[in-house]
Design a protein around this motif. Structure first.
Motif, PDB file in Angstrom:
ATOM      1  N   ASP A 266       0.722  -1.375   0.226  1.00  0.00           N
ATOM      2  CA  ASP A 266       0.167   0.127   0.119  1.00  0.00           C
ATOM      3  C   ASP A 266       0.944   1.255  -0.161  1.00  0.00           C
ATOM      4  N   ARG A 267       1.980   1.482   1.009  1.00  0.00           N
ATOM      5  CA  ARG A 267       2.942   2.207   0.993  1.00  0.00           C
ATOM      6  C   ARG A 267       3.213   2.658  -0.441  1.00  0.00           C
ATOM      7  N   ILE A 268       3.644   1.667  -1.411  1.00  0.00           N
ATOM      8  CA  ILE A 268       4.194   1.836  -2.893  1.00  0.00           C
ATOM      9  C   ILE A 268       3.187   2.387  -3.669  1.00  0.00           C
ATOM     10  N   ALA A 269       1.822   1.673  -4.128  1.00  0.00           N
ATOM     11  CA  ALA A 269       0.717   2.445  -4.455  1.00  0.00           C
ATOM     12  C   ALA A 269       0.570   4.259  -3.762  1.00  0.00           C
ATOM     13  N   ILE A 270       0.659   4.599  -2.492  1.00  0.00           N
ATOM     14  CA  ILE A 270       0.469   6.069  -2.433  1.00  0.00           C
ATOM     15  C   ILE A 270       1.333   7.156  -2.909  1.00  0.00           C
ATOM     16  N   GLN A 271       2.689   6.265  -2.767  1.00  0.00           N
ATOM     17  CA  GLN A 271       4.051   7.192  -3.223  1.00  0.00           C
ATOM     18  C   GLN A 271       4.222   7.653  -5.107  1.00  0.00           C
ATOM     19  N   PHE A 272       3.252   6.318  -5.452  1.00  0.00           N
ATOM     20  CA  PHE A 272       3.602   5.980  -6.972  1.00  0.00           C
ATOM     21  C   PHE A 272       2.451   7.172  -7.096  1.00  0.00           C
ATOM     22  N   ALA A 273       1.460   7.092  -6.579  1.00  0.00           N
ATOM     23  CA  ALA A 273       0.443   7.558  -6.847  1.00  0.00           C
ATOM     24  C   ALA A 273       0.005   9.445  -5.989  1.00  0.00           C
ATOM     25  N   GLY A 274       0.373   9.462  -5.054  1.00  0.00           N
ATOM     26  CA  GLY A 274       0.351  10.281  -4.222  1.00  0.00           C
ATOM     27  C   GLY A 274       1.409  11.907  -5.262  1.00  0.00           C
ATOM     28  N   SER A 275       2.682  11.210  -5.512  1.00  0.00           N
ATOM     29  CA  SER A 275       3.614  12.063  -5.730  1.00  0.00           C
ATOM     30  C   SER A 275       3.547  12.668  -7.240  1.00  0.00           C
ATOM     31  N   LYS A 276       2.397  12.546  -7.999  1.00  0.00           N
ATOM     32  CA  LYS A 276       3.053  12.414  -9.634  1.00  0.00           C
ATOM     33  C   LYS A 276       1.680  13.095  -9.812  1.00  0.00           C
ATOM     34  N   LYS A 277       1.822  13.645 -11.153  1.00  0.00           N
ATOM     35  CA  LYS A 277       0.995  15.213 -11.762  1.00  0.00           C
ATOM     36  C   LYS A 277       1.019  14.762 -13.238  1.00  0.00           C
ATOM     37  N   SER A 278      -0.396  14.856 -13.064  1.00  0.00           N
ATOM     38  CA  SER A 278      -0.753  14.405 -14.474  1.00  0.00           C
ATOM     39  C   SER A 278      -1.206  14.948 -15.851  1.00  0.00           C
ATOM     40  N   LEU A 279       0.068  14.676 -16.837  1.00  0.00           N
ATOM     41  CA  LEU A 279       0.525  16.035 -17.890  1.00  0.00           C
ATOM     42  C   LEU A 279      -0.608  16.016 -19.203  1.00  0.00           C
ATOM     43  N   ALA A 280      -1.634  14.828 -19.501  1.00  0.00           N
ATOM     44  CA  ALA A 280      -2.934  14.727 -19.813  1.00  0.00           C
ATOM     45  C   ALA A 280      -4.442  15.930 -19.469  1.00  0.00           C
ATOM     46  N   ALA A 281      -4.525  15.538 -17.903  1.00  0.00           N
ATOM     47  CA  ALA A 281      -5.157  16.196 -17.492  1.00  0.00           C
ATOM     48  C   ALA A 281      -5.454  17.652 -17.355  1.00  0.00           C
ATOM     49  N   GLY A 282      -3.461  18.040 -17.249  1.00  0.00           N
ATOM     50  CA  GLY A 282      -3.392  19.382 -17.236  1.00  0.00           C
ATOM     51  C   GLY A 282      -3.442  20.111 -17.611  1.00  0.00           C
TER      52      GLY A 282
END
Length: 350
Positions: A266-282
């Motif tokens: 779960d920590r891995i999922a939180i780290q990669f989903a919680g630290s990244k930003k979407s270029l396609a949406a932004g």
């Protein structure tokens, strides 16, 4: 003695980022002016509406509801994306004007308001042998929440730079972002199968639409002369600030999730989903919110996108080599969902 993990032979230089940079170069050399600018602006508006219609039509409401069972993880990711990131962005205001110009800071703050990625969060979570289903749901929830939260946060925190709460800005947000998304959700029952069957072709539609949005935004920026306000020292300072921002978020999401009692996967999922930003949406959101200033506003997001891919590629492979991942047992049912690092392709685009 523990063997030091090797860095991957090739860091992921996203081909789509190269295409975006080529589009920026085209807009700098041959910007749309006069009637051509009107056509490009109209096409960009239609492209944004199409993108958010497709986002709505692809999102499975049933899968999203099923994922609510792991609500603590999703709340943690949403808090990182829409609370902690914006707070760090606001704290960076003290860097103006010594390190960053006001336009670059506005772009940096906008970056902090954008939702998380979906594809690359899933890919890196899989490489690192983390909780892949949780990463899928967390990315989907973040994208869904960002449809509403990102424009509202941008309007409130960026003020005049993003149009504030003027009726015209709110109408643009509703017409170009929210209504197409809701229409896609409403029609998903009838068009969902078609989208699945033609997923690859529609991926080119996604990317092509965003390239059109970028061309129109940077052409407008050239016409308005916004690029005369950018210098190489300021760009270097922006890269340094973004490196610190990414490092802080990677550390907070990993150790903070541990303090909250989450297990390794779960920590891995939180780290990669919680630290990244979407270029396609932004990118399409910026074109709606910033108008002629959108070209400069999305520059920090484009740089951060490539930086997060390169850093997370190294980190994910290192996590996969941890003794706990290599020697430990995976939970039942998780084996089929995790791919060996060498077999997983580098994430592209989002």
């Amino acid at each position: 003695m523990r063997r030091r993990p090797r860095l991957p032979a090739r860091l992921p230089l996203d081909p789509y980022v190269l295409a975006l940079l080529a589009t920026v170069g085209l807009a700098a050399l041959l910007p749309a002016r006069g009637p051509a600018a009107t056509v490009a602006d109209g096409a960009s508006t239609a492209a944004v509406a199409l993108l958010f219609f497709l986002y709505g039509a692809r999102l499975s409401t049933r899968e999203a509801l099923d994922g609510l069972r792991h609500w603590r993880l999703h709340v943690t990711v949403l808090a990182c994306t829409f609370v902690l990131f914006p707070l760090l962005g606001l704290a960076a205001r003290g860097l103006v004007p010594t390190l960053l110009t006001q336009p670059l800071y506005s772009g940096l703050l906008f970056l902090c308001l954008v939702p998380s990625t979906v594809q690359s969060s899933i890919a890196f979570t899989s490489i690192a042998r983390g909780n892949v289903p949780a990463a899928i749901c967390a990315g989907s929830f973040s994208s869904l929440a960002g449809i509403v939260l990102t424009p509202l946060l941008a309007a409130g925190l960026l003020g005049a730079d993003a149009g504030g709460f003027s009726p015209d800005s709110l109408v643009k947000i509703v017409v170009q972002l929210l209504l197409p998304f809701l229409l896609g959700q409403a029609l998903r029952r009838w068009v969902g199968g078609f989208l699945v069957r033609h997923k690859k072709a529609l991926g080119y539609v996604d990317r092509g639409s965003i390239l059109l949005v970028v061309y129109a935004a940077f052409s407008a920026g050239m016409a308005a002369g916004v690029w005369h306000r950018v210098s190489l020292p300021h760009l270097g300072a922006l890269l340094a600030v973004e490196a610190v921002l990414l490092a802080v978020m990677l550390l907070v999401t990993w150790y903070g999730a541990g303090r909250l009692g989450f297990g390794r996967e779960d920590r891995i999922a939180i780290q990669f989903a919680g630290s990244k930003k979407s270029l396609a949406a932004g990118l399409p959101m910026a074109s709606v919110l910033f108008g002629a200033q959108a070209g400069l506003a999305v520059l920090p997001l484009m740089l951060f996108h490539q930086m997060q891919l390169m850093v997370c590629a190294v980190l994910a492979r290192r996590r996969a080599r941890d003794p706990e991942a290599v020697g430990g047992e995976l939970p039942p049912g998780r084996v089929a969902e995790v791919s060996p690092p060498a077999q997983h392709p580098a994430p592209q685009g989002r």
